[in-house]
Design a protein around this motif. Sequence first.
Motif, mmCIF file in Angstrom:
data_model
loop_
_atom_site.group_PDB
_atom_site.id
_atom_site.type_symbol
_atom_site.label_atom_id
_atom_site.label_comp_id
_atom_site.label_asym_id
_atom_site.label_seq_id
_atom_site.Cartn_x
_atom_site.Cartn_y
_atom_site.Cartn_z
ATOM 1 N N UNK A 143 0.832 -1.210 0.000
ATOM 2 C CA UNK A 143 0.000 0.000 0.000
ATOM 3 C C UNK A 143 0.864 1.256 0.000
ATOM 4 N N UNK A 144 0.521 2.195 -0.859
ATOM 5 C CA UNK A 144 1.141 3.519 -0.869
ATOM 6 C C UNK A 144 0.030 4.558 -0.917
ATOM 7 N N UNK A 145 0.070 5.503 0.002
ATOM 8 C CA UNK A 145 -0.961 6.530 0.013
ATOM 9 C C UNK A 145 -1.174 7.086 1.398
ATOM 10 N N UNK A 146 -2.434 7.316 1.748
ATOM 11 C CA UNK A 146 -2.794 7.992 2.993
ATOM 12 C C UNK A 146 -3.781 7.142 3.778
ATOM 13 N N UNK A 147 -3.554 7.040 5.086
ATOM 14 C CA UNK A 147 -4.535 6.459 6.007
ATOM 15 C C UNK A 147 -5.214 7.617 6.728
#
Length: 292
Positions: A167-171
């Motif tokens: 996963x790459x991105x924003x939580x």
Amino acid sequence: MNNEVWLKVLQKIADEEEIPFSLVPKSVREKLQQWGESSGAVSLQRSQAGAGRVFKVVNLRIVEKEIISLDPNIDVNALSSSRLRNLAINKDTKAGLTTLEYSYYLCKAIGDNVFVNEVNVSDVSKSIGCFALPVRNDSEGIICRGSLLLVENQQLLDDLKWVPSGFTGIVLYYAGNLSARLRAWLKRCFFAGIILFPDYDAVGINNYMNLIEAIPNAQWFWMNDWKTKLAKYGCKELRRKGNQESMFENLWTSFKENGFPDAELEFLMTEIRKQGKMLEQEAVLFDECNLG
């Protein structure tokens, strides 16, 4: 009719702005329709998504006035009108009806070189631990080439070991309720993908239903071996809490009539009915802790 049920329905419709007819308890539907029409506060309309009908707020102030009349001690900070206007008129931000112009959502970036517009939020997250996204009703959407993973409870923002390695991105932590304001803002944003990780309960399923009405390609986050987790860590008391049971059965009926948005969601709801349990999302952390 139980006033507590009536109050909960009014609080929900004030927060969501509209709710499906099928999710309103049968004991309240007729009263909500009659009261809504006579007061001019709520109307029964066909859903813009094309499936079924919805109760839609027409005059939020009237709905809030009814809520306050039922519970004078209610936290009016959750309601919609302006605190600043109350201060100017009443010399008290909490006098009358209140709202906040902005909602702030705590976030962390996962991976390197995750950008929100021109800001490298990977660097921000590493430097200070997290960042907040401010959202108001007319906020412009953001652009992020990574994905967005929405979590219901803060512990999953605090401890990110459960996030899949690819996963790459924003939580983003949304604190239990995926509000109409947040959903409307997400429609104006660009992400590589949007994934919802709620509790595996009626509120979580309802949040997902509301999200996919706004963003049809939004996905549900599936825990590894969730069926075993439901059996081992699921809670029967959670299913009986508040209006979880009636909300769940209304969702079940609606999906049976109109189709399940995710084939595995039907399997999950079948297991919830069979086992009589619902599951909180923190169960995903047991994979890392090797407990039980």
